[in-house]
Enzyme design. Structure first.
Site: not given
Ligand code: GLN
Ligand code: ZN
Length: 757
Positions: A16, A436-437, A489, A604, A699
């Site tokens: 990478r 979202i997590g 996470e 998800d 992003h």
């Molecule tokens: N739960 C995941 C996160 O928050 C969702 C990531 C995704 O949708 N790509 O990282």
């Molecule tokens: Zn996402």
């Protein structure tokens, strides 16, 4: 002699290196010269490697600092006004600002949209087109790289996205207009580009037109003939390449285009080869994409040779061989996998091995069988070993699948009734805020996981450190005033790999990275056998998080369709059957979370849409199976348990009805970059459940202002009743830094306050 070539090699580097260079440059740790240097090194290495593997033509143009479609966009001089480009050569920082909103120099601006490349997990930067769009050759990058490769002694075949594919993937800005109307302005510049390549001594150029595997409107189909007539460049031969699916009604059209060669994806559409040969004029080359560029299973060389023998008899020297598509979609080199399951490793081929397969096929076809007997027998052995392995079948899993009934995929009550039950149990304010997590994956968290993986940390210490991380993010979220919390996470390096590692039937690589977008790489697990769940996967972390707060904590799982779409999946049974196995395994996890007192569970399905077949005629079947798998996963819970799902895109309109059938109580989706475009879907369809349209573009490093969030949500509230709206970012926050995240989330909470007032 059979010519072998390829549409592209993975540009990220075996370690990478591309990612490291990009990120070092963005953060100011290295300057542009050092960055360019690392690019030159990577290119030189990859060209040499392909030459050593025996490729007759070496691809150039597959390297990119961000995305090859974006490279063509800037080469054509299509730079939106907000990037304040004043003509001349488009500089690297402008390219980065278009891709990600900011760069070491130049003013930050809203990044261009990014979306998935056909049915892959690669993302391209969407060209923005204006009705009066002007074009001018504005980047020398491709020519510089061609000269670089020539100087290194390679026989170069540049690879470029085709003009029609580029236009098709672009998006109109301002008043709606027909993109094809830009065709006349675009072609002279594209043609100039081809002339430049010819003047550099190029004999063959590959022009990729993957849209030929899509349902195209008649005007677009017609445009091919005139486009390629106008792109005639004396002295330069064109190989028109398609991939990812059968051409069907476009096959006839393609064989007659005024180009010197045609490349077909023989993995996705083997049935079209014979037909193509029948129709192909006698002066044209047929490049057969015989080695799978999208998956990591070893090619069955015997079967491939049977297929090719026929073609060779009819085509002779006009038969070329290549991978089915760019090798961008597979990891670099299997040889670096020293810890991979020894039974499974011989079943696989990564980019380097795929080139070896091509070379073996070439030798066999050219009558040099004796030189490749070793390769052929190794292939035969591996293919047989995989076929006969006891590792791919699990009786218990198969029995359970056979016993699935309709009840398994239905919640007790409809959403309208569940909503009331959930509302009184959860007692959330209007416009509930959530994320979202994932939270920023700091260097410390990554070090923690790495040390644990390497055995430097014992599992107890590791567990305690992760629990401490969880506690910190819970406290942060409480301080910020979010309503529904997550555990962050920290234990997951990747939302798919984390589950792949724990489920039976998957194996994973140490270094099998594939580029997803920009510097972001993923390491898809390898799904080789029947899937089952030997033990709980998330319960410990989530219940700990919940024990620290009175606010609800969301349990966080990756759904069956996403696990499937983001893995390298076995090709010895239908994908739908594999998906259902995953669904059953996840269902057990959902029920265990619920039993442990978790009141909200997010499943998800980030990748559900990208699995959509390229042809409409195949959508319904895919969607039915995908939705069914999700429902099998989610439907075991009581009505009071709230099921969330999340999807990473805003192109919703055409699948919204299926998404509604998933029957998640709440869905969160991406939409901030496209200015709530998803709301268009609600014009024709009343989405019945709750929805959180993303208001923070994760992003990009830019922080959304409170006012902007309020405005976005007000826009949303015009179409969706406020009591069914949630406020959240577009996606997980793992790639972002804490300071920006804290500011953004605090603005989000303030926006919710304003809206409630
Ligand atoms: N739960 C995941 C996160 O928050 C969702 C990531 C995704 O949708 N790509 O990282
Ligand atoms: Zn996402």
């Amino acid at each position: 002699m059979t010519i072998i070539h390829s549409s592209g090699f993975p540009r990220i580097g075996a370690q990478r290196e591309l990612k490291q260079a990009q990120e070092a440059y963005w953060s100011g740790r290295i300057d542009a010269d050092r960055l360019e240097q690392s690019g030159r090194e990577l290119r030189a290495r990859h060209w040499q490697l392909q030459a050593d593997a025996g490729l007759d033509l070496i691809p150039v143009g597959d390297f990119s600092w961000y995305d090859t479609l974006l490279d063509l966009t800037v080469t054509l001089g299509v730079v939106p006004a907000r990037f304040e480009w004043s003509g001349g050569e488009v500089d690297l920082d402008t390219v980065f600002r278009m891709a990600r909103g900011r760069a070491p120099s130049g003013t930050a601006a809203a990044a261009c949209e990014m979306t998935k490349w056909f049915d892959t997990n690669y993302h391209y930067i969407v060209p923005e087109l204006e009705a009066e769009q002007r074009f001018a050759l504005s980047s020398q990058q491709l020519f510089v790289q061609v000269s670089e490769a020539q100087t290194a002694g390679h026989r170069v075949k540049p690879v470029l996205p085709g003009p029609l594919t580029w236009l098709w993937l672009g998006k109109t800005k301002g008043a709606e207009f027909d993109k094809l109307s830009l065709h006349d302005a675009l072609l002279p510049v594209y043609s100039e580009l081809l002339h430049r390549l010819q003047s550099l001594g190029i004999e063959w150029v590959q022009i990729d037109e993957p849209i030929l595997a899509l349902d195209l409107p008649p005007a677009w189909r017609n445009a091919f003939e005139s486009t390629y007539s106008r792109l005639q460049t004396p002295g330069l031969k064109k190989l028109l390449a398609t991939c990812f699916g059968p051409l069907q009604e476009n096959l006839e059209l393609v064989t007659h285009l005024p180009v010197e060669g045609l490349h077909l994806d023989a993995v996705r559409a083997p049935q079209e080869l014979a037909m193509a040969v029948d129709k192909l004029p006698a002066y044209k080359v047929l490049s057969v994409g015989i080695v799978d560029g999208r998956n990591i299973w070893r090619t069955d060389l015997d079967t491939a040779l049977l297929q090719l023998d026929n073609l060779q008899q009819r085509l002779g020297e006009r038969l070329w061989l290549a991978p089915s598509c760019s090798l961008l979609h597979v990891p670099v080199d299997l040889a670096s996998e020293t810890a991979l399951d020894p039974e499974i490793k011989p079943w696989l081929a990564f980019a380097v091995q795929k080139l070896e397969e091509l070379f073996a096929l070439k030798q066999a076809l050219d009558g040099n069988l004796s030189r490749v007997t070793g390769a052929l027998s190794a292939s035969r052995q591996a293919v047989n070993a995989r076929k006969n392995s006891g590792r791919t079948h699990n009786r218990a899993v198969r029995d359970r699948i056979a016993a699935i009934t309709g009840d398994l995929s239905r919640r007790n009550r409809p959403y309208a009734e569940r909503a009331g039950i959930q509302r009184s149990a959860l007692d959330l304010p209007r416009y509930p805020t959530t994320t979202i997590g994932s939270f920023p994956q700091t260097a410390e968290i990554r070090r923690l996981r790495r040390d644990f993986k390497r055995g430097i940390l014992d599992s107890n210490t590791y567990r305690n450190r992760i629990l401490r991380e969880i506690e910190q993010v819970i406290r942060k979220q409480e301080t910020l005033g979010l309503d529904v919390l997550v555990h962050g996470e920290a234990e997951r390096n990747d939302m798919v790999e984390y589950f792949g590692e724990q489920l039976e039937g998957f194996t994973f690589t140490a270094n099998g990275w594939v580029q997803s977008y920009g510097s972001r790489c993923v390491k898809p697990p390898i799904l080789f056998g029947d899937v089952s769940r030997p033990q709980a996967m998330t319960i410990d972390w989530i219940t700990h998080a919940q024990s620290l707060t009175d606010k609800p904590v969301k349990g966080m799982l990756t759904g069956p369709v996403t696990l499937l779409n983001w893995s390298f999946v076995r090709d010895d049974q239908p994908r739908a059957a594999t998906c259902l196995q995953i669904a059953l395994a996840l269902r057990d996890e959902v029920l265990e979370l619920e039993a442990a007192g978790i009141r909200i569970i997010q499943i998800d399905e980030a990748a559900l849409r990208e699995g959509l077949p390229l042809r409409r005629q195949d959508w319904q079947r895919y969607l039915e199976r995908a939705v069914h798998a999700f429902r099998v996963t989610a439907s075991g819970v009581a009505d009071v348990t709230q099921i969330h799902t999340h999807m990473c895109y805003s192109e919703f309109n055409d699948i919204i009805e299926s998404i509604a059938v998933m029957d998640a109580d709440v869905i969160t989706i991406e939409t901030s970059r496209s200015d709530m475009e998803l709301l268009d879907a609600f014009e024709h369809f009343d989405y019945p459940n709750e929805i959180g349209p993303g208001v923070y573009d994760i992003h990009s490093p830019n922080v959304p202002e409170t006012g902007d969030i309020v405005a976005l949500m007000k826009k949303a509230a015009q179409r969706i009743p406020a009591e069914r709206l949630w406020i959240n970012p577009d996606c997980g926050l793992k790639t972002r830094g804490w300071p920006e995240v804290e500011r953004a989330l605090s603005n989000m909470v303030n926006a919710a306050d304003i809206l409630r007032g």
